[in-house]
Design a protein around this motif. Structure first.
Motif, mmCIF file in Angstrom:
data_model
loop_
_atom_site.group_PDB
_atom_site.id
_atom_site.type_symbol
_atom_site.label_atom_id
_atom_site.label_comp_id
_atom_site.label_asym_id
_atom_site.label_seq_id
_atom_site.Cartn_x
_atom_site.Cartn_y
_atom_site.Cartn_z
ATOM 1 N N GLY A 69 -10.357 2.157 10.531
ATOM 2 C CA GLY A 69 -10.410 0.993 9.423
ATOM 3 C C GLY A 69 -10.438 1.192 8.152
ATOM 4 N N GLY A 70 -10.599 0.257 7.446
ATOM 5 C CA GLY A 70 -10.886 -0.879 7.360
ATOM 6 C C GLY A 70 -12.352 -1.125 7.678
ATOM 7 N N CYS A 71 -12.643 -2.449 7.658
ATOM 8 C CA CYS A 71 -14.196 -3.128 8.096
ATOM 9 C C CYS A 71 -14.533 -2.503 9.284
ATOM 10 C CB CYS A 71 -13.871 -4.568 7.965
ATOM 11 S SG CYS A 71 -13.597 -5.140 6.338
ATOM 12 N N ASN A 95 -15.502 -8.007 13.451
ATOM 13 C CA ASN A 95 -14.736 -8.070 12.352
ATOM 14 C C ASN A 95 -13.707 -8.897 12.578
ATOM 15 O OD1 ASN A 95 -15.807 -6.766 9.902
ATOM 16 N ND2 ASN A 95 -16.185 -4.943 11.157
ATOM 17 N N TRP A 96 -12.797 -8.504 13.613
ATOM 18 C CA TRP A 96 -11.680 -9.227 13.918
ATOM 19 C C TRP A 96 -11.403 -9.737 15.141
ATOM 20 C CZ3 TRP A 96 -10.246 -9.148 9.290
ATOM 21 C CH2 TRP A 96 -10.391 -8.107 8.422
ATOM 22 N N GLY A 97 -11.584 -11.023 15.112
ATOM 23 C CA GLY A 97 -11.238 -11.737 16.373
ATOM 24 C C GLY A 97 -12.120 -12.105 17.449
ATOM 25 N N ASN A 172 -15.921 2.609 3.992
ATOM 26 C CA ASN A 172 -14.819 1.610 3.518
ATOM 27 C C ASN A 172 -15.309 0.480 2.881
ATOM 28 O OD1 ASN A 172 -11.977 0.431 3.816
ATOM 29 N ND2 ASN A 172 -13.173 -1.058 4.777
ATOM 30 N N GLU A 173 -14.748 0.104 1.859
ATOM 31 C CA GLU A 173 -15.323 -1.115 1.156
ATOM 32 C C GLU A 173 -16.751 -1.330 1.124
ATOM 33 O OE1 GLU A 173 -12.788 -4.662 2.130
ATOM 34 O OE2 GLU A 173 -11.141 -3.554 1.196
ATOM 35 N N SER A 174 -17.427 -0.196 0.861
ATOM 36 C CA SER A 174 -18.822 -0.226 0.876
ATOM 37 C C SER A 174 -19.536 -1.332 -0.079
ATOM 38 C CB SER A 174 -19.374 1.193 0.484
ATOM 39 O OG SER A 174 -18.791 2.164 1.142
ATOM 40 N N TYR A 238 -5.980 -3.045 -3.260
ATOM 41 C CA TYR A 238 -5.398 -4.230 -3.975
ATOM 42 C C TYR A 238 -4.101 -5.028 -2.962
ATOM 43 C CZ TYR A 238 -2.736 -6.733 -7.217
ATOM 44 O OH TYR A 238 -2.182 -7.902 -7.977
ATOM 45 N N TYR A 239 -4.640 -6.114 -2.678
ATOM 46 C CA TYR A 239 -3.825 -6.802 -1.663
ATOM 47 C C TYR A 239 -3.093 -8.013 -2.825
ATOM 48 C CZ TYR A 239 -5.617 -5.115 2.384
ATOM 49 O OH TYR A 239 -5.849 -4.428 3.460
ATOM 50 N N THR A 240 -1.833 -8.367 -2.405
ATOM 51 C CA THR A 240 -1.102 -9.593 -3.226
ATOM 52 C C THR A 240 -1.388 -10.581 -2.355
ATOM 53 O OG1 THR A 240 0.406 -7.662 -3.974
ATOM 54 C CG2 THR A 240 1.329 -9.929 -3.860
ATOM 55 N N ASP A 294 -5.688 3.135 -0.780
ATOM 56 C CA ASP A 294 -5.416 3.186 0.942
ATOM 57 C C ASP A 294 -5.630 1.760 1.682
ATOM 58 O OD1 ASP A 294 -8.342 2.834 0.739
ATOM 59 O OD2 ASP A 294 -8.869 4.821 1.340
ATOM 60 N N GLU A 295 -5.385 0.949 0.602
ATOM 61 C CA GLU A 295 -5.175 -0.596 1.339
ATOM 62 C C GLU A 295 -4.114 -1.279 0.194
ATOM 63 O OE1 GLU A 295 -7.836 -2.909 3.327
ATOM 64 O OE2 GLU A 295 -8.648 -0.975 4.083
ATOM 65 N N TRP A 296 -3.127 -1.746 0.681
ATOM 66 C CA TRP A 296 -2.215 -2.393 -0.184
ATOM 67 C C TRP A 296 -1.161 -3.054 0.359
ATOM 68 C CZ3 TRP A 296 3.230 -2.246 -0.491
ATOM 69 C CH2 TRP A 296 3.619 -1.056 -0.003
ATOM 70 N N THR A 298 0.842 -7.448 1.107
ATOM 71 C CA THR A 298 0.824 -8.948 0.904
ATOM 72 C C THR A 298 -0.200 -9.326 2.252
ATOM 73 O OG1 THR A 298 2.620 -9.281 2.462
ATOM 74 C CG2 THR A 298 3.139 -9.332 0.137
ATOM 75 N N TRP A 299 -1.047 -10.586 1.897
ATOM 76 C CA TRP A 299 -1.665 -11.214 2.511
ATOM 77 C C TRP A 299 -1.416 -12.599 2.560
ATOM 78 C CZ3 TRP A 299 -7.020 -8.539 3.641
ATOM 79 C CH2 TRP A 299 -7.743 -9.108 4.423
ATOM 80 N N PHE A 300 -0.594 -12.974 3.709
ATOM 81 C CA PHE A 300 -0.523 -14.630 3.852
ATOM 82 C C PHE A 300 -1.422 -15.329 5.075
ATOM 83 C CE2 PHE A 300 3.869 -12.515 2.303
ATOM 84 C CZ PHE A 300 3.397 -12.679 1.267
ATOM 85 N N VAL A 348 -0.019 -6.353 11.733
ATOM 86 C CA VAL A 348 -1.055 -7.004 10.807
ATOM 87 C C VAL A 348 -0.507 -6.907 9.535
ATOM 88 C CG1 VAL A 348 -3.437 -6.326 10.010
ATOM 89 C CG2 VAL A 348 -2.859 -6.109 12.358
ATOM 90 N N LEU A 349 -0.664 -7.906 8.882
ATOM 91 C CA LEU A 349 -0.485 -8.213 7.335
ATOM 92 C C LEU A 349 0.900 -7.606 7.175
ATOM 93 C CD1 LEU A 349 -3.817 -7.318 5.703
ATOM 94 C CD2 LEU A 349 -3.278 -9.427 6.246
ATOM 95 N N GLN A 350 0.976 -6.729 5.838
ATOM 96 C CA GLN A 350 2.380 -6.393 5.580
ATOM 97 C C GLN A 350 2.964 -5.205 6.538
ATOM 98 O OE1 GLN A 350 3.307 -5.862 1.439
ATOM 99 N NE2 GLN A 350 5.554 -5.419 1.924
#
Ligand code: AHR
Length: 487
Positions: A69-71, A95-97, A172-174, A238-240, A294-296, A298-300, A348-350
């Motif tokens: 991961g990720g979370c 975290n995921w589903g 990750n994302e502490s 950074y996500y778009t 290490d994460e970039w 698009t997020w729709f 997953v995502l982009q």
């Protein structure tokens, strides 16, 4: 007419191949179903890994893959994923589903995947809910060849030699899902955890501290001030997200305004990187520490009818241009950006690849990776771009985005036309030299074009729409296009 001048005398450094890296999390159908189907699956596989997906990744020369991961990384306990399958611990992926994680894909499987793909592993250890001992022993299990109980466990599980994993993330994302820590606190936690991630023999770890999200400069400042001496890399996410978290765009149905907002947000990442880089420069003027994006991507909104926790979205030419913009700006910032990992590899995502049962489709983003692969480890060249600003009243971008590099005497120029309606003419020149010849490939379409199962609209084709005269190249780029030209 737009213009691009490539200057061979000016370079920011080497375009690290790791900026074309990937990220695969235990999230939705990325690992399970998308990459790993198990040895007994009717889907063609080698040791449980989908043949089609591995082959597609090999074709891109994927240099590095981040996992788990990720979370998910901060609630992953690596011992749950080793040893006999039937004895592996089961958990719920909260975290995921909320799905059951049976841990059938663990350390050995991940490293087998990397072997098949031909890429380096990048593992993120659990800081949020794991102990120092747990992380320390994971590194020992992976990299030591001493005769310890932990190493004997590896032998028992069928692996004699250490793998020699190099890239090691400490949480990750502490600041968020990885433990909601304040930067001062995390800096100390990082110092402690990394100290017990030992260097075994020649297997030197490249230690990556959890860095900021977006423009959180305070996080970078605090980490650099307190922990720069014991890190090799600092991450950045950074996500778009056009429309923001509460009003995210749909992946396939979007307006011209949404399109320009998306591209402008992607282009904005350069400012964000330069902001963090300026702080890093103060503490690390030799630029020893790499910025690891290490994460970039698009997020729709998720596709209708899919599990909201699976983050499954389609992928259009808009995504392809987001990828091209990112690669161009990573290249410009290559004196600091050492690695980048798109989120995420499959489903997953982009994603670069989508799967449905035994079917697979390559997204427009996949093709951009393909077009850019000649930049890997090449010498970046300054590329002066003159073009109109286009867009709407609220969101504007340069019509042309580009980057160039040189390897073995050949120059690769990648350039995009961000205009969704108009073809654009671009005059390309080499400062002080003449261009002797050119060969190109291109990806183009309408802004919402995408590939679906059994219906591939967008693919790379040969690009010949340019003329060479007096050592200059005049190229016509169709609307919404990404091209690669070898000079
Ligand atoms: O990529 C999806 C999630 O986005 C990751 O798990 C997390 O690190 C980020 O917030």
């Amino acid at each position: 007419m737009a213009g691009i001048t490539i200057d061979r005398a000016r370079s920011a450094g080497t375009v690290s191949r790791y900026i074309f890296g990937h990220f695969a999390e235990h999230l939705g159908r990325c690992i399970y179903g998308g990459i790993f189907v198990g040895k007994d699956s009717s889907i063609p596989n080698v040791n449980g890994m989908r043949r089609d997906v591995v082959e597609a990744m090999r074709n891109l020369k994927v240099p590095v893959l981040r996992w788990p991961g990720g979370c998910f990384a901060d609630e992953y306990h690596w011992r749950d994923g080793i040893g006999p399958l039937e004895a592996r611990r089961r958990m719920v992926n909260t975290n995921w589903g909320g799905v059951v994680e049976d841990n059938s894909f663990g350390t050995h499987e991940f490293l087998e995947l990397c072997r098949q793909v031909g890429c380096e592993p990048y593992i993120t250890g659990n800081v949020g809910s794991g102990t120092v001992q747990e992380m320390s022993e994971w590194v020992e299990y992976l990299n030591s060849d001493g005769d310890s109980t932990v190493v004997r466990e590896r032998w028992k599980n069928g692996r004699k030699d250490p793998w020699g994993v190099r890239f090691w993330g400490v949480g990750n994302e502490s600041w968020g899902c990885g433990g909601n820590m304040r930067p001062e606190y995390y800096a100390d936690v990082y110092r402690r955890y990394q100290g017990f991630c030992r260097q075994y023999g020649d297997h030197r770890l490249y230690k990556i501290a959890c860095g900021p999200s977006d423009g959180n400069l305070e996080w970078t400042e605090t980490l650099m001030k307190n922990a720069a001496f014991c890190m090799d890399g600092l991450s950045l996410h950074y996500y778009t997200i056009p429309g923001g978290w509460s009003h995210k765009n749909q992946a396939l149905t979007f307006s011209r305004e949404d399109y320009f907002e998306t591209l402008a947000l992607a282009a904005n990442m350069e400012k964000i990187i330069r902001g963090h880089a300026a702080i890093m420069d103060r503490y690390d003027p030799e630029k020893r520490i790499g910025l690891v994006v290490d994460e970039w991507g698009t997020w729709f909104q998720v596709e209708e009818g899919t599990n909201p926790g699976f983050l499954y979205q389609q992928n259009t030419m808009r995504d392809a241009l987001v990828a091209a913009i990112h690669f161009d700006l990573f290249a410009r910032c290559c004196d600091r950006v050492f690695m980048a990992n798109i989120a995420q590899t499959v489903n997953v995502l982009q994603a670069i690849i989508l799967t449905e049962g035994d079917r697979m489709v390559l997204t427009p983003t996949y093709h951009v990776f393909d077009l850019y692969k000649d930049h890997m480890d090449a010498r970046q060249l300054d590329c002066f771009v003159q073009s109109d600003r286009i867009g709407t009243e609220k969101h504007a971008v340069d019509a042309i985005s580009a980057s160039a590099s040189e390897k073995d005497g050949r120059i690769t120029l990648t350039l995009s036309n961000l205009d969704p309606e108009k073809a654009r003419e671009v005059e390309i020149s080499l400062r002080g030299e003449e261009i002797a010849g050119a060969r190109g490939r291109i990806l183009s379409g309408r802004m919402a074009d995408y590939n679906d199962f059994g219906r591939e609209r967008v693919a790379v084709r040969a690009y010949t729409d340019f003329t060479l005269k007096d050592g200059r190249l005049t190229a016509v780029l169709p609307p919404c296009a990404v091209a690669a030209i070898r000079l």
